[in-house]
Design a protein around this motif. Structure first.
Motif, short mmCIF file in Angstrom:
data_model
loop_
_atom_site.label_atom_id
_atom_site.label_comp_id
_atom_site.label_asym_id
_atom_site.label_seq_id
_atom_site.Cartn_x
_atom_site.Cartn_y
_atom_site.Cartn_z
N VAL A 261 41.33 46.15 45.93
CA VAL A 261 40.64 47.35 45.45
C VAL A 261 39.24 47.36 46.07
CG1 VAL A 261 39.70 48.54 43.43
CG2 VAL A 261 41.87 47.33 43.24
N GLY A 262 38.84 48.49 46.60
CA GLY A 262 37.49 48.61 47.15
C GLY A 262 37.29 47.83 48.43
N GLU B 10 37.67 49.79 38.48
CA GLU B 10 37.85 48.86 37.37
C GLU B 10 39.25 49.00 36.77
OE1 GLU B 10 36.06 47.97 32.93
OE2 GLU B 10 34.69 48.75 34.44
N ALA B 11 39.70 50.22 36.59
CA ALA B 11 41.04 50.45 36.03
C ALA B 11 42.12 49.92 36.97
CB ALA B 11 41.25 51.94 35.76
N LEU B 12 41.95 50.11 38.27
CA LEU B 12 42.92 49.59 39.24
C LEU B 12 42.95 48.06 39.23
CD1 LEU B 12 42.32 52.02 42.22
CD2 LEU B 12 44.46 51.76 40.93
N ILE B 13 41.79 47.46 39.18
CA ILE B 13 41.70 45.99 39.13
C ILE B 13 42.40 45.49 37.87
CG2 ILE B 13 40.09 44.06 38.81
CD1 ILE B 13 38.15 45.75 40.67
N ASP B 14 42.12 46.11 36.75
CA ASP B 14 42.76 45.72 35.50
C ASP B 14 44.28 45.90 35.59
OD1 ASP B 14 42.46 44.70 32.90
OD2 ASP B 14 42.47 46.71 32.02
N SER B 15 44.71 46.97 36.19
CA SER B 15 46.14 47.25 36.35
C SER B 15 46.83 46.17 37.19
CB SER B 15 46.32 48.62 37.01
OG SER B 15 47.65 48.87 37.32
N ILE B 16 46.20 45.79 38.29
CA ILE B 16 46.77 44.77 39.18
C ILE B 16 46.86 43.43 38.46
CG2 ILE B 16 46.36 43.44 41.30
CD1 ILE B 16 45.15 46.15 42.41
N THR B 17 45.81 43.07 37.73
CA THR B 17 45.85 41.79 37.01
C THR B 17 46.94 41.80 35.94
OG1 THR B 17 44.12 42.38 35.40
CG2 THR B 17 43.41 41.33 37.45
N GLU B 18 47.19 42.93 35.34
CA GLU B 18 48.27 43.03 34.35
C GLU B 18 49.64 42.96 35.01
OE1 GLU B 18 48.04 42.85 30.97
OE2 GLU B 18 45.95 42.42 31.41
N LYS C 144 33.02 41.21 35.26
CA LYS C 144 31.98 42.24 35.13
C LYS C 144 30.59 41.64 35.32
CE LYS C 144 34.52 45.40 32.18
NZ LYS C 144 34.63 46.07 30.88
N LYS C 145 30.38 40.48 34.73
CA LYS C 145 29.07 39.82 34.83
C LYS C 145 28.71 39.53 36.29
CE LYS C 145 26.44 35.93 33.02
NZ LYS C 145 26.37 34.87 32.01
N TYR C 146 29.71 39.19 37.10
CA TYR C 146 29.46 38.83 38.50
C TYR C 146 29.92 39.91 39.48
CZ TYR C 146 28.17 34.42 36.50
OH TYR C 146 27.53 33.46 35.75
N ASN C 147 29.94 41.15 39.00
CA ASN C 147 30.21 42.33 39.84
C ASN C 147 31.52 42.24 40.62
OD1 ASN C 147 27.75 43.66 39.09
ND2 ASN C 147 26.68 42.23 40.43
N MET C 148 32.58 41.85 39.93
CA MET C 148 33.89 41.74 40.57
C MET C 148 34.92 42.66 39.91
SD MET C 148 34.01 37.69 41.31
CE MET C 148 35.08 37.81 42.72
N MET C 149 34.43 43.73 39.25
CA MET C 149 35.33 44.68 38.61
C MET C 149 35.22 46.07 39.25
SD MET C 149 37.39 43.44 36.36
CE MET C 149 37.96 44.73 35.28
N GLY C 150 34.86 46.09 40.52
CA GLY C 150 34.79 47.35 41.24
C GLY C 150 33.45 48.03 41.10
N SER C 151 33.33 49.16 41.79
CA SER C 151 32.05 49.87 41.80
C SER C 151 32.07 51.14 40.97
CB SER C 151 31.65 50.19 43.25
OG SER C 151 32.65 50.98 43.86
N ASN C 152 33.19 51.43 40.32
CA ASN C 152 33.26 52.60 39.45
C ASN C 152 34.41 52.40 38.45
OD1 ASN C 152 35.73 53.55 40.72
ND2 ASN C 152 34.43 54.24 42.42
N LEU C 153 34.54 53.33 37.54
CA LEU C 153 35.53 53.23 36.49
C LEU C 153 36.96 53.22 37.04
CD1 LEU C 153 35.84 53.03 33.43
CD2 LEU C 153 35.83 55.54 33.34
N GLU C 154 37.21 54.00 38.08
CA GLU C 154 38.55 54.04 38.67
C GLU C 154 38.91 52.70 39.30
OE1 GLU C 154 36.27 56.49 39.04
OE2 GLU C 154 37.31 58.00 37.83
#
Length: 156
Positions: free
Chosen positions: A96-97, A39-47, A27-37
């Motif tokens: 993602v993105g 971010e959720a997809l990125i989190d899902s893939i990492t899980e 998040k600090k280095y803008n690598m969690m996507g450009s919107n909430l969706e």
């Protein structure tokens, strides 16, 4: 908690737990996507990758070479195909993105750094073109190449 990893935050607090640190830095280095969706997809893939690691550790603990071969040739090969179903449709080289995200880095690290058997892990992605494109994209990124060449050598 007397264990690693931990991260000293700018305000002096200490952040522990690897996945929390990972998401914080992303998040600090803008690598969690450009919107909430995203971010959720990125989190899902990492899980999903964490689940793959759990399966691997279970098989490895059994110390059965045939099961380990089956893990690489069947289980993991199938998991890559399933993971590709949730990857971004907008880009062939990002999960993602339209830019590198934490999900790309986690996939890259899992494939290139996590396993001793490099040949088997690379073989497991043979039929997963999107995964191969993500690896290629990260491998060709100049900033990441520079970091990999110059990062500190540690036991972690």
């Amino acid at each position: 908690l007397n264990k690693v990893p931990y991260l000293h935050l700018d305000d002096g607090k200490i952040l522990c737990q690897s996945k929390s640190i990972e998401r914080y830095l992303a998040k600090k280095y803008n690598m969690m996507g450009s919107n909430l969706e995203e971010e959720a997809l990125i989190d899902s893939i990492t899980e999903c990758i964490r689940d793959f690691k759990d399966i691997y550790h279970k098989v490895k603990r059994e110390n059965d070479n045939e099961e380990l071969i089956k893990f690489y040739n069947e289980t993991l090969t199938e998991k890559w195909k399933l993971l590709e179903n949730i990857l971004c449709l907008e880009s062939d080289s990002h999960s993602v993105g339209k830019k590198i995200s934490l999900a790309d880095l986690v996939i890259f690290s899992f494939i290139t750094d996590y396993f001793d058997d490099k040949q088997s892990i690379l073989k497991s992605i043979n039929n997963s073109q999107k995964i191969k494109n993500i690896i290629k994209n990260i491998n060709e990124n100049e900033n990441i190449k520079m970091w990999l060449e110059n990062r500190p050598k540690t036991v972690f």
